[in-house]
Design a protein around this motif. Structure first.
Motif, PDB file in Angstrom:
ATOM      1  N   GLU A  88      -3.331   0.521 -19.232  1.00 37.35           N
ATOM      2  CA  GLU A  88      -3.849   0.079 -17.937  1.00 37.35           C
ATOM      3  C   GLU A  88      -4.556  -1.268 -18.050  1.00 37.35           C
ATOM      4  O   GLU A  88      -4.748  -1.960 -17.048  1.00 37.35           O
ATOM      5  CB  GLU A  88      -4.793   1.131 -17.341  1.00 37.35           C
ATOM      6  N   TYR A  91      -2.464  -4.879 -17.154  1.00 36.35           N
ATOM      7  CA  TYR A  91      -2.070  -5.391 -15.846  1.00 36.35           C
ATOM      8  C   TYR A  91      -2.564  -6.824 -15.688  1.00 36.35           C
ATOM      9  O   TYR A  91      -3.552  -7.247 -16.290  1.00 36.35           O
ATOM     10  CB  TYR A  91      -2.634  -4.501 -14.737  1.00 36.35           C
ATOM     11  N   HIS A 114       1.946  -4.569 -12.667  1.00 33.51           N
ATOM     12  CA  HIS A 114       1.103  -3.543 -12.061  1.00 33.51           C
ATOM     13  C   HIS A 114       1.287  -2.257 -12.866  1.00 33.51           C
ATOM     14  O   HIS A 114       2.419  -1.836 -13.121  1.00 33.51           O
ATOM     15  CB  HIS A 114       1.492  -3.294 -10.610  1.00 33.51           C
ATOM     16  N   GLN A 147      -4.418   5.939 -10.699  1.00 35.52           N
ATOM     17  CA  GLN A 147      -4.887   4.613 -10.317  1.00 35.52           C
ATOM     18  C   GLN A 147      -3.815   3.571 -10.563  1.00 35.52           C
ATOM     19  O   GLN A 147      -3.170   3.550 -11.611  1.00 35.52           O
ATOM     20  CB  GLN A 147      -6.141   4.246 -11.107  1.00 35.52           C
ATOM     21  N   TYR A 149      -3.390  -0.208 -11.159  1.00 37.51           N
ATOM     22  CA  TYR A 149      -4.096  -1.424 -11.564  1.00 37.51           C
ATOM     23  C   TYR A 149      -3.250  -2.627 -11.162  1.00 37.51           C
ATOM     24  O   TYR A 149      -2.121  -2.782 -11.622  1.00 37.51           O
ATOM     25  CB  TYR A 149      -4.324  -1.435 -13.080  1.00 37.51           C
ATOM     26  N   SER A 150      -3.799  -3.470 -10.298  1.00 40.76           N
ATOM     27  CA  SER A 150      -3.019  -4.575  -9.735  1.00 40.76           C
ATOM     28  C   SER A 150      -3.824  -5.863  -9.726  1.00 40.76           C
ATOM     29  O   SER A 150      -5.049  -5.849  -9.594  1.00 40.76           O
ATOM     30  CB  SER A 150      -2.572  -4.260  -8.306  1.00 40.76           C
ATOM     31  N   CYS A 156      -6.859  -2.792  -1.585  1.00 42.62           N
ATOM     32  CA  CYS A 156      -5.805  -1.787  -1.584  1.00 42.62           C
ATOM     33  C   CYS A 156      -5.296  -1.534  -0.167  1.00 42.62           C
ATOM     34  O   CYS A 156      -4.092  -1.450   0.067  1.00 42.62           O
ATOM     35  CB  CYS A 156      -6.330  -0.497  -2.205  1.00 42.62           C
ATOM     36  N   HIS A 194      -8.500  -1.902  -7.000  1.00 42.08           N
ATOM     37  CA  HIS A 194      -7.437  -1.039  -7.489  1.00 42.08           C
ATOM     38  C   HIS A 194      -7.261   0.127  -6.524  1.00 42.08           C
ATOM     39  O   HIS A 194      -8.216   0.585  -5.908  1.00 42.08           O
ATOM     40  CB  HIS A 194      -7.752  -0.503  -8.882  1.00 42.08           C
TER      41      HIS A 194
END
Length: 265
Positions: A88, A91, A114, A147, A149-150, A156, A194
């Protein structure tokens, strides 16, 4: 296993967007690659949208060994960047540049990665929700946090409304668990923008081999998913959720199996 790249237009003005689940391997394409490009390629990683943090992962074909990720990286003959066992924390925005005689050739090639990740927690354990292993037992409440992650710069809610990106908890048949009153499903955004969706339920004896999946869809098309499977063996004293990697035709990226321990005499 190398996952397919999904291109999504319209998010942050970047052409290539890759959706991947943690634990998978991924290839990021360098769309402006030159012929015989390996010695001409630099990959730069932008790991913080808010603070503009950057690090050079590969410079003119040579890996930067001062980065924690370097052992998981490789550069292909077409100058695409491979990342093994994605976490994670991977990202972010990845930028590919081509140089000839110290001069950049063509535009940057940007790829947004992502990462979808699930972590369990339980009322019977003091472990935090980020733990990869959580002791549980029937009759106890368990929460699974999924979740996304971006690195978009959007909240969001804005991303969901503008691009149709959605997280869902479903059962093995693909039915949305929001329709079952036994499960409490809630969505939220973290401070880092996120997307998070949590599933909370009380485990029953009949949950043996029960499977739950967190799905990531974009405009109603499945991009990737993570599944958790609970397994009991009689007599049940306690169970342990431990991650086991798996994949299927639905791009399921990992499986967590609850392995039961027998009760002592």
């Amino acid at each position: 296993m190398i996952t397919e790249i999904y291109c999504v237009s319209g998010i942050s003005g970047v052409e290539d967007h890759v959706f991947i689940s943690s634990g998978e391997n991924v290839r990021l394409s360098c769309n402006n690659a030159l012929s015989d490009c390996k010695s001409k390629t630099t990959w730069i990683y932008y790991y913080s949208f808010r603070h503009s943090g950057t690090v050079a992962l590969i410079t003119l074909g040579i890996k930067n060994k001062d980065t924690e990720i370097h052992e998981r990286l490789s550069l292909e003959s077409d100058c695409s960047l491979n990342i093994k066992n994605v976490t994670e924390e991977d990202y972010g925005l990845y930028n590919c540049r081509q140089y000839v005689n110290d001069r950049q050739q063509g535009p940057d090639a940007d790829v947004l990665l992502h990462v979808l990740h699930v972590s369990p927690s339980s009322s019977s354990s003091s472990s935090s929700s980020s733990s990869s292993q959580t002791e549980i037992s029937p009759g106890r409440s368990v929460t699974l946090s999924c979740q996304l992650y971006s690195y978009t710069g959007y909240s969001c809610d804005d991303w969901v409304s503008s691009e149709g990106v959605e997280l869902l908890w479903v059962n093995q048949a693909g039915v949305d668990l929001k329709t079952d009153s036994r499960y409490q499903i809630s969505s939220s955004s973290s401070d880092q923008d996120h997307c998070i969706i949590t599933l909370t339920t009380t485990l029953l004896n009949e949950d043996d081999n029960r499977e739950w999946r967190c799905r990531l869809t974009h405009r109603n098309q499945l991009k990737t998913s993570v599944r958790y499977t609970v397994k009991y063996s009689a007599p049940v004293a306690s169970t342990t959720l431990t991650p086991v990697r798996s994949s299927n035709s639905e791009k399921t990226s990992s499986r967590t199996t609850a392995a039961a321990s027998t009760q002592g005499s």
